[in-house]
Motif scaffolding. Structure first.
Motif, PDB file in Angstrom:
ATOM      1  N   ARG A   1      45.318  29.341  10.971  1.00 33.47           N
ATOM      2  CA  ARG A   1      45.635  28.217  11.872  1.00 33.47           C
ATOM      3  C   ARG A   1      45.327  28.581  13.318  1.00 33.47           C
ATOM      4  NH1 ARG A   1      49.650  24.261  11.232  1.00 33.47           N
ATOM      5  NH2 ARG A   1      49.232  24.420   8.992  1.00 33.47           N
ATOM      6  N   VAL A   2      45.599  29.822  13.686  1.00 28.14           N
ATOM      7  CA  VAL A   2      45.282  30.282  15.045  1.00 28.14           C
ATOM      8  C   VAL A   2      43.785  30.199  15.292  1.00 28.14           C
ATOM      9  CG1 VAL A   2      45.243  32.283  16.584  1.00 28.14           C
ATOM     10  CG2 VAL A   2      47.316  31.746  15.294  1.00 28.14           C
ATOM     11  N   LYS A   3      42.981  30.638  14.343  1.00 28.68           N
ATOM     12  CA  LYS A   3      41.525  30.555  14.497  1.00 28.68           C
ATOM     13  C   LYS A   3      41.084  29.118  14.747  1.00 28.68           C
ATOM     14  CE  LYS A   3      40.218  34.495  11.556  1.00 28.68           C
ATOM     15  NZ  LYS A   3      39.549  34.895  10.297  1.00 28.68           N
ATOM     16  N   MET A   4      41.643  28.193  13.994  1.00 28.62           N
ATOM     17  CA  MET A   4      41.265  26.792  14.155  1.00 28.62           C
ATOM     18  C   MET A   4      41.689  26.249  15.526  1.00 28.62           C
ATOM     19  SD  MET A   4      39.635  26.038  11.387  1.00 28.62           S
ATOM     20  CE  MET A   4      39.023  27.719  11.634  1.00 28.62           C
ATOM     21  N   LEU A   5      42.867  26.656  15.984  1.00 31.64           N
ATOM     22  CA  LEU A   5      43.343  26.200  17.297  1.00 31.64           C
ATOM     23  C   LEU A   5      42.550  26.842  18.430  1.00 31.64           C
ATOM     24  CD1 LEU A   5      47.183  26.263  16.584  1.00 31.64           C
ATOM     25  CD2 LEU A   5      45.785  24.230  17.001  1.00 31.64           C
ATOM     26  N   LEU A   6      42.158  28.099  18.251  1.00 29.37           N
ATOM     27  CA  LEU A   6      41.366  28.774  19.283  1.00 29.37           C
ATOM     28  C   LEU A   6      39.997  28.148  19.429  1.00 29.37           C
ATOM     29  CD1 LEU A   6      42.174  32.536  18.544  1.00 29.37           C
ATOM     30  CD2 LEU A   6      42.838  31.264  20.590  1.00 29.37           C
ATOM     31  N   THR A   7      39.406  27.734  18.329  1.00 34.28           N
ATOM     32  CA  THR A   7      38.053  27.170  18.388  1.00 34.28           C
ATOM     33  C   THR A   7      38.050  25.667  18.638  1.00 34.28           C
ATOM     34  OG1 THR A   7      38.041  26.938  15.965  1.00 34.28           O
ATOM     35  CG2 THR A   7      37.090  28.938  16.879  1.00 34.28           C
ATOM     36  N   GLY A   8      39.128  24.985  18.273  1.00 31.43           N
ATOM     37  CA  GLY A   8      39.129  23.530  18.369  1.00 31.43           C
ATOM     38  C   GLY A   8      39.925  22.943  19.504  1.00 31.43           C
ATOM     39  N   THR A   9      40.677  23.782  20.246  1.00 33.54           N
ATOM     40  CA  THR A   9      41.487  23.276  21.356  1.00 33.54           C
ATOM     41  C   THR A   9      41.379  24.227  22.549  1.00 33.54           C
ATOM     42  OG1 THR A   9      43.567  24.486  20.921  1.00 33.54           O
ATOM     43  CG2 THR A   9      43.151  22.513  19.594  1.00 33.54           C
ATOM     44  N   ASP A  10      41.924  23.781  23.680  1.00 36.24           N
ATOM     45  CA  ASP A  10      42.002  24.624  24.876  1.00 36.24           C
ATOM     46  C   ASP A  10      43.434  25.080  25.130  1.00 36.24           C
ATOM     47  OD1 ASP A  10      39.262  24.448  25.557  1.00 36.24           O
ATOM     48  OD2 ASP A  10      39.563  22.468  26.421  1.00 36.24           O
ATOM     49  N   GLU A  11      44.278  24.992  24.101  1.00 29.40           N
ATOM     50  CA  GLU A  11      45.677  25.398  24.246  1.00 29.40           C
ATOM     51  C   GLU A  11      45.756  26.876  24.643  1.00 29.40           C
ATOM     52  OE1 GLU A  11      48.271  23.632  24.155  1.00 29.40           O
ATOM     53  OE2 GLU A  11      47.896  21.833  22.963  1.00 29.40           O
ATOM     54  N   SER A  12      46.778  27.208  25.435  1.00 25.02           N
ATOM     55  CA  SER A  12      46.987  28.598  25.828  1.00 25.02           C
ATOM     56  C   SER A  12      47.399  29.425  24.625  1.00 25.02           C
ATOM     57  CB  SER A  12      48.066  28.686  26.905  1.00 25.02           C
ATOM     58  OG  SER A  12      49.334  28.359  26.348  1.00 25.02           O
ATOM     59  N   LEU A  13      47.216  30.721  24.715  1.00 24.37           N
ATOM     60  CA  LEU A  13      47.589  31.601  23.607  1.00 24.37           C
ATOM     61  C   LEU A  13      49.086  31.559  23.364  1.00 24.37           C
ATOM     62  CD1 LEU A  13      46.412  33.502  21.545  1.00 24.37           C
ATOM     63  CD2 LEU A  13      46.706  35.382  23.165  1.00 24.37           C
ATOM     64  N   LEU A  14      49.868  31.433  24.428  1.00 20.72           N
ATOM     65  CA  LEU A  14      51.319  31.334  24.272  1.00 20.72           C
ATOM     66  C   LEU A  14      51.693  30.074  23.509  1.00 20.72           C
ATOM     67  CD1 LEU A  14      54.208  32.227  24.795  1.00 20.72           C
ATOM     68  CD2 LEU A  14      54.081  31.111  27.050  1.00 20.72           C
ATOM     69  N   ARG A  15      51.060  28.965  23.862  1.00 24.40           N
ATOM     70  CA  ARG A  15      51.343  27.711  23.180  1.00 24.40           C
ATOM     71  C   ARG A  15      50.951  27.802  21.705  1.00 24.40           C
ATOM     72  NH1 ARG A  15      54.243  23.487  21.768  1.00 24.40           N
ATOM     73  NH2 ARG A  15      53.017  21.642  21.267  1.00 24.40           N
ATOM     74  N   ILE A  16      49.805  28.397  21.421  1.00 23.28           N
ATOM     75  CA  ILE A  16      49.356  28.560  20.038  1.00 23.28           C
ATOM     76  C   ILE A  16      50.322  29.456  19.270  1.00 23.28           C
ATOM     77  CG2 ILE A  16      47.550  29.580  18.585  1.00 23.28           C
ATOM     78  CD1 ILE A  16      45.512  28.614  20.657  1.00 23.28           C
ATOM     79  N   ALA A  17      50.779  30.525  19.925  1.00 24.79           N
ATOM     80  CA  ALA A  17      51.735  31.422  19.284  1.00 24.79           C
ATOM     81  C   ALA A  17      52.991  30.662  18.868  1.00 24.79           C
ATOM     82  CB  ALA A  17      52.098  32.560  20.239  1.00 24.79           C
ATOM     83  N   ASN A  18      53.499  29.826  19.744  1.00 23.86           N
ATOM     84  CA  ASN A  18      54.699  29.045  19.434  1.00 23.86           C
ATOM     85  C   ASN A  18      54.455  28.047  18.301  1.00 23.86           C
ATOM     86  OD1 ASN A  18      55.650  28.855  22.958  1.00 23.86           O
ATOM     87  ND2 ASN A  18      56.096  30.428  21.427  1.00 23.86           N
ATOM     88  N   LEU A  19      53.256  27.485  18.251  1.00 20.05           N
ATOM     89  CA  LEU A  19      52.938  26.494  17.225  1.00 20.05           C
ATOM     90  C   LEU A  19      52.897  27.088  15.819  1.00 20.05           C
ATOM     91  CD1 LEU A  19      50.099  24.438  18.992  1.00 20.05           C
ATOM     92  CD2 LEU A  19      52.392  23.614  18.390  1.00 20.05           C
ATOM     93  N   VAL A  20      52.611  28.389  15.724  1.00 18.44           N
ATOM     94  CA  VAL A  20      52.495  29.002  14.396  1.00 18.44           C
ATOM     95  C   VAL A  20      53.621  29.977  14.079  1.00 18.44           C
ATOM     96  CG1 VAL A  20      49.982  28.718  14.366  1.00 18.44           C
ATOM     97  CG2 VAL A  20      50.977  30.862  15.203  1.00 18.44           C
ATOM     98  N   GLY A  21      54.662  30.014  14.923  1.00 15.62           N
ATOM     99  CA  GLY A  21      55.848  30.775  14.551  1.00 15.62           C
ATOM    100  C   GLY A  21      56.055  32.109  15.226  1.00 15.62           C
ATOM    101  N   TYR A  22      55.353  32.376  16.352  1.00  9.94           N
ATOM    102  CA  TYR A  22      55.554  33.623  17.087  1.00  9.94           C
ATOM    103  C   TYR A  22      56.221  33.333  18.431  1.00  9.94           C
ATOM    104  CZ  TYR A  22      52.508  35.686  13.594  1.00  9.94           C
ATOM    105  OH  TYR A  22      51.982  36.113  12.411  1.00  9.94           O
ATOM    106  N   ASP A  23      57.110  34.247  18.837  1.00 11.02           N
ATOM    107  CA  ASP A  23      57.863  34.035  20.063  1.00 11.02           C
ATOM    108  C   ASP A  23      57.005  34.140  21.316  1.00 11.02           C
ATOM    109  OD1 ASP A  23      60.288  33.643  18.741  1.00 11.02           O
ATOM    110  OD2 ASP A  23      60.649  35.809  18.613  1.00 11.02           O
ATOM    111  N   ASN A  24      55.970  34.975  21.272  1.00  9.68           N
ATOM    112  CA  ASN A  24      55.151  35.173  22.470  1.00  9.68           C
ATOM    113  C   ASN A  24      53.723  35.528  22.076  1.00  9.68           C
ATOM    114  OD1 ASN A  24      55.063  38.221  22.151  1.00  9.68           O
ATOM    115  ND2 ASN A  24      57.287  37.906  22.391  1.00  9.68           N
ATOM    116  N   ASP A  25      52.817  35.483  23.060  1.00  7.02           N
ATOM    117  CA  ASP A  25      51.412  35.733  22.780  1.00  7.02           C
ATOM    118  C   ASP A  25      51.135  37.195  22.428  1.00  7.02           C
ATOM    119  OD1 ASP A  25      52.050  36.530  25.314  1.00  7.02           O
ATOM    120  OD2 ASP A  25      50.332  35.608  26.304  1.00  7.02           O
ATOM    121  N   LEU A  26      51.990  38.115  22.903  1.00  6.09           N
ATOM    122  CA  LEU A  26      51.790  39.520  22.583  1.00  6.09           C
ATOM    123  C   LEU A  26      51.995  39.768  21.087  1.00  6.09           C
ATOM    124  CD1 LEU A  26      51.204  42.370  23.573  1.00  6.09           C
ATOM    125  CD2 LEU A  26      53.661  42.642  24.026  1.00  6.09           C
TER     126      LEU A  26
END
Length: 322
Positions: free
Chosen positions: A256-281
């Motif tokens: 899902r992260v791969k799809m969001l990275l290639t298909g959107t301009d969302e920040s890494l932090l926002r993507i992390a939250n969308l897939v169940g991680y507390d932070n981008d690290l």
């Protein structure tokens, strides 16, 4: 959305070539998929398949469906040791849908189509099935595919305005119907998420997980969705799907992260939250462990790949005009 629907949606399937082959014995054709996937349906009579993944030629009965991944070469013929010609000599971009070839012997009808798609999006699906898989269609799937083939034939024959557009969409539908038929068939299937969808208890869990990847899932939570104890669920999941429940969850989060990275301009932090991680690290550590590269680098690579494709298309267009 279950994983099958998610992948099909992300794949952006497009038809690159379609043909209905009317073949009279003797005949033999060599197919090379190149960068495309290929769908073959044996719609009338039988034929023989030769492929490097098989020890001996295999007879394919009417109603057999084949799904072939990119970079695979295989032969179809009326008898096992028949000489072959390249498919490209019979079917070109100018082909109007129907091709006759061969002698005056027994008649065989084959439908063949090539498809292009987003390889990254398709990876979880094609990783789960053999490079070439053939399987019999059950009565329900055979009826659906036959109806779609009949519609394609009617559109091709009628030649009405927009028929090319309609045929492309119908052939795409045919591809999805074939994949769906494969998912419900045990032929060539190994332990994978497709098998999990075929188990009623695991399917409930898989659907729930994919509907809410952001949830902080535990094995206990997944077991509850399946109506099983934690230990029974974990053992069943591993035996059917081929990996532990939390490993499966991580794999699909990375997808899902791969799809969001290639298909959107969302920040890494926002993507992390969308897939169940507390932070981008936290996400970056998991992503790099799974893929070998950092998510930011992945996004750059995919954008560069898209730019190269656009530049190539521009050059090709200029050459055509010239």
């Amino acid at each position: 959305m279950n994983p099958f629907d998610e992948i099909i949606h992300q794949m952006q399937v497009e038809t690159s070539l379609y043909a209905r082959l009317h073949l009279g014995a003797p005949w033999g054709i060599r197919f090379h998929t190149g960068e495309h996937a290929r769908l073959v349906v044996i719609s009338r009579s039988d034929c023989f398949l030769r492929w490097e993944g098989l020890t001996d030629p295999v007879r394919l009965a009417p109603g057999t469906c084949m799904i072939v991944q990119p970079q695979v070469t295989f032969d179809l013929s009326d008898v096992p040791d028949q000489s072959v010609i390249a498919c490209e000599t019979l079917v070109t971009s100018e082909t109007d849908g129907a091709v006759a070839y061969g002698g005056s012997g027994a008649q065989t009808e084959i439908v063949s189509a090539r498809f292009s798609f987003d390889a990254v999006a398709a990876e979880p699906l094609f990783r789960s099935i053999p490079a070439l898989v053939h399987f019999p269609l059950n009565e329900t799937h055979a009826a659906l595919i036959r109806a779609t083939l009949d519609l394609i034939g009617m559109e091709t024959t009628a030649g009405e305005h927009g028929s090319g557009f309609v045929v492309d969409r119908l052939v795409n539908t045919l591809f999805v119907q074939a994949l769906r038929a494969l998912c419900s068939n045990d032929t060539g299937k190994t332990s994978c998420w497709l098998a999990g969808l075929g188990d009623r208890r695991l399917a409930r869990t898989i659907h729930a997980v994919h509907s809410d990847l952001a949830r902080r899932w535990t094995v206990e939570d997944m077991a509850q969705e399946a109506g099983l104890s934690r230990s029974s669920f974990a053992a069943l999941f591993k035996s059917v799907v081929g990996e532990a429940p939390l490993d499966y969850l991580t794999g699909w989060r990375v997808y899902r992260v791969k799809m969001l990275l290639t298909g959107t301009d969302e920040s890494l932090l926002r993507i992390a939250n969308l897939v169940g991680y507390d932070n981008d690290l936290s996400l970056s550590r998991v992503f790099k462990r799974r893929t070998g590269i950092a998510p930011g680098r992945w996004r750059q690579m995919m954008k560069h790949k898209g730019t190269v494709h656009l530049e190539r298309a521009s050059v090709d267009a200029e050459l055509e005009v010239a």
